[in-house]
Design a protein around this motif. Sequence first.
Motif, PDB file in Angstrom:
ATOM      1  N   THR A 152       0.825  -1.210   0.000  1.00 38.38           N
ATOM      2  CA  THR A 152       0.000   0.000   0.000  1.00 38.38           C
ATOM      3  C   THR A 152       0.856   1.255   0.000  1.00 38.38           C
ATOM      4  O   THR A 152       0.375   2.338  -0.340  1.00 38.38           O
ATOM      5  CB  THR A 152      -0.913   0.020   1.232  1.00 38.38           C
ATOM      6  N   ARG A 153       2.128   1.147   0.344  1.00 42.62           N
ATOM      7  CA  ARG A 153       2.967   2.337   0.474  1.00 42.62           C
ATOM      8  C   ARG A 153       3.989   2.471  -0.648  1.00 42.62           C
ATOM      9  O   ARG A 153       4.431   3.570  -0.951  1.00 42.62           O
ATOM     10  CB  ARG A 153       3.709   2.305   1.830  1.00 42.62           C
ATOM     11  N   ALA A 154       4.405   1.354  -1.302  1.00 48.77           N
ATOM     12  CA  ALA A 154       5.490   1.474  -2.283  1.00 48.77           C
ATOM     13  C   ALA A 154       5.507   0.266  -3.222  1.00 48.77           C
ATOM     14  O   ALA A 154       4.889  -0.775  -2.950  1.00 48.77           O
ATOM     15  CB  ALA A 154       6.835   1.592  -1.574  1.00 48.77           C
ATOM     16  N   LEU A 155       6.220   0.445  -4.307  1.00 49.39           N
ATOM     17  CA  LEU A 155       6.511  -0.631  -5.247  1.00 49.39           C
ATOM     18  C   LEU A 155       8.004  -0.926  -5.149  1.00 49.39           C
ATOM     19  O   LEU A 155       8.828  -0.014  -5.180  1.00 49.39           O
ATOM     20  CB  LEU A 155       6.156  -0.218  -6.677  1.00 49.39           C
ATOM     21  N   THR A 156       8.346  -2.213  -5.075  1.00 49.82           N
ATOM     22  CA  THR A 156       9.750  -2.593  -4.949  1.00 49.82           C
ATOM     23  C   THR A 156      10.107  -3.557  -6.074  1.00 49.82           C
ATOM     24  O   THR A 156       9.375  -4.526  -6.329  1.00 49.82           O
ATOM     25  CB  THR A 156      10.021  -3.285  -3.594  1.00 49.82           C
ATOM     26  N   LEU A 157      11.201  -3.270  -6.741  1.00 46.09           N
ATOM     27  CA  LEU A 157      11.661  -4.142  -7.818  1.00 46.09           C
ATOM     28  C   LEU A 157      12.284  -5.407  -7.267  1.00 46.09           C
ATOM     29  O   LEU A 157      13.094  -5.366  -6.320  1.00 46.09           O
ATOM     30  CB  LEU A 157      12.696  -3.422  -8.683  1.00 46.09           C
ATOM     31  N   THR A 158      11.927  -6.556  -7.861  1.00 44.41           N
ATOM     32  CA  THR A 158      12.632  -7.788  -7.563  1.00 44.41           C
ATOM     33  C   THR A 158      13.945  -7.827  -8.357  1.00 44.41           C
ATOM     34  O   THR A 158      14.213  -6.948  -9.176  1.00 44.41           O
ATOM     35  CB  THR A 158      11.774  -8.999  -7.956  1.00 44.41           C
ATOM     36  N   THR A 159      14.745  -8.850  -8.118  1.00 46.95           N
ATOM     37  CA  THR A 159      15.975  -9.001  -8.895  1.00 46.95           C
ATOM     38  C   THR A 159      15.649  -9.128 -10.385  1.00 46.95           C
ATOM     39  O   THR A 159      16.298  -8.522 -11.241  1.00 46.95           O
ATOM     40  CB  THR A 159      16.765 -10.237  -8.435  1.00 46.95           C
ATOM     41  N   GLU A 160      14.605  -9.905 -10.691  1.00 42.92           N
ATOM     42  CA  GLU A 160      14.188 -10.052 -12.089  1.00 42.92           C
ATOM     43  C   GLU A 160      13.657  -8.722 -12.632  1.00 42.92           C
ATOM     44  O   GLU A 160      13.853  -8.392 -13.804  1.00 42.92           O
ATOM     45  CB  GLU A 160      13.111 -11.133 -12.205  1.00 42.92           C
ATOM     46  N   GLY A 161      12.975  -7.975 -11.781  1.00 41.58           N
ATOM     47  CA  GLY A 161      12.466  -6.677 -12.198  1.00 41.58           C
ATOM     48  C   GLY A 161      13.586  -5.696 -12.527  1.00 41.58           C
ATOM     49  O   GLY A 161      13.476  -4.910 -13.482  1.00 41.58           O
ATOM     50  N   GLN A 162      14.658  -5.726 -11.746  1.00 40.02           N
ATOM     51  CA  GLN A 162      15.814  -4.875 -12.032  1.00 40.02           C
ATOM     52  C   GLN A 162      16.403  -5.201 -13.405  1.00 40.02           C
ATOM     53  O   GLN A 162      16.719  -4.299 -14.198  1.00 40.02           O
ATOM     54  CB  GLN A 162      16.883  -5.063 -10.945  1.00 40.02           C
ATOM     55  N   ALA A 163      16.546  -6.506 -13.693  1.00 39.66           N
ATOM     56  CA  ALA A 163      17.104  -6.914 -14.977  1.00 39.66           C
ATOM     57  C   ALA A 163      16.175  -6.520 -16.125  1.00 39.66           C
ATOM     58  O   ALA A 163      16.617  -6.038 -17.178  1.00 39.66           O
ATOM     59  CB  ALA A 163      17.345  -8.427 -14.987  1.00 39.66           C
ATOM     60  N   TYR A 164      14.844  -6.700 -15.902  1.00 41.86           N
ATOM     61  CA  TYR A 164      13.880  -6.356 -16.948  1.00 41.86           C
ATOM     62  C   TYR A 164      13.871  -4.849 -17.191  1.00 41.86           C
ATOM     63  O   TYR A 164      13.795  -4.383 -18.337  1.00 41.86           O
ATOM     64  CB  TYR A 164      12.491  -6.850 -16.536  1.00 41.86           C
ATOM     65  N   LEU A 165      13.967  -4.051 -16.126  1.00 37.39           N
ATOM     66  CA  LEU A 165      13.990  -2.597 -16.262  1.00 37.39           C
ATOM     67  C   LEU A 165      15.204  -2.143 -17.064  1.00 37.39           C
ATOM     68  O   LEU A 165      15.092  -1.266 -17.940  1.00 37.39           O
ATOM     69  CB  LEU A 165      14.003  -1.939 -14.882  1.00 37.39           C
TER      70      LEU A 165
END
Length: 297
Positions: free
Chosen positions: A57-70
Amino acid sequence: MAFHADRARALETFATVVSEGSFSAAGRVLGLTPSAISRAIDRIEDRLGVRLLLRSTRALTLTTEGQAYLSSARRILADLDDAERSIANQGAPRGRLRVSAALAHGRLCIVPLLGEFARRYPDILVDISLTDRLVDIAAGQTDVAVRFGPLGDSPLTARKLGVSRRVVVASPDYLTRHGTPERPEDLHHHNCLSFNFRRAEPIWPFRKDGRDYVLSVRGMIEANNGETLGQLAADGVGIARVGRFSVEPDLASGRLVPILEAFNPGDIETIHAVFPGGVNVPARVRAFVDFLAERLT
């Protein structure tokens, strides 16, 4: 797996969510509702089979896979922007323009115009080579070549820039020492300075009594450009037949005088700009050819 517009939109959506920090903020940037943004992220994760974002409800956090995809998404979007800018710029006069011109004509007639062209088209880098050697345009050795005389059959495009009138000249000093030829045949007794382009015997064209003919001439010096022959003639070495443009200053000053003008057969050569044609002529080539036609015709 094919890459299409939906993938590009998905990459843009994901990168915008991360940069804005929330679905609602990303939706305002992209003109979508937060629920549409959420569904788009769900589709990406379902297709990849991994979690890219941890949502609270307060934030979005990138996973390790999300960092690579970004990282990949930002690189791909940057490449797409570069590709679109590159294609769009093909319609504007910019980039390196390779020009080939004959030595004397280039120095005396083309080079003096380049400053004006550069001021008019500051995004074009002109790379000019002055040579009397014929470069292979079709093989990509130059973008535009300025050529004299008749053109053979070719898939290349040619645009007429003007004509060069040829004139037979000598210095007053030479004529005082050796006499002034009264008719073309008198040249047999003079030192006739010629071009070395052909191995065949040098011949000069004349017209007498309404009939055109050629006369074989002999001399002690040959050269590969009219400017050199004109200089030799002005120095009193002999008689030359050259393009008038290459000796205009010496004619104006009196260092050279035209001779045998009554026998001149209308001796001219057409000047063309030659370049690969078709519908996709780069804007820089069109701009340069139009400029030469404007200033030289």
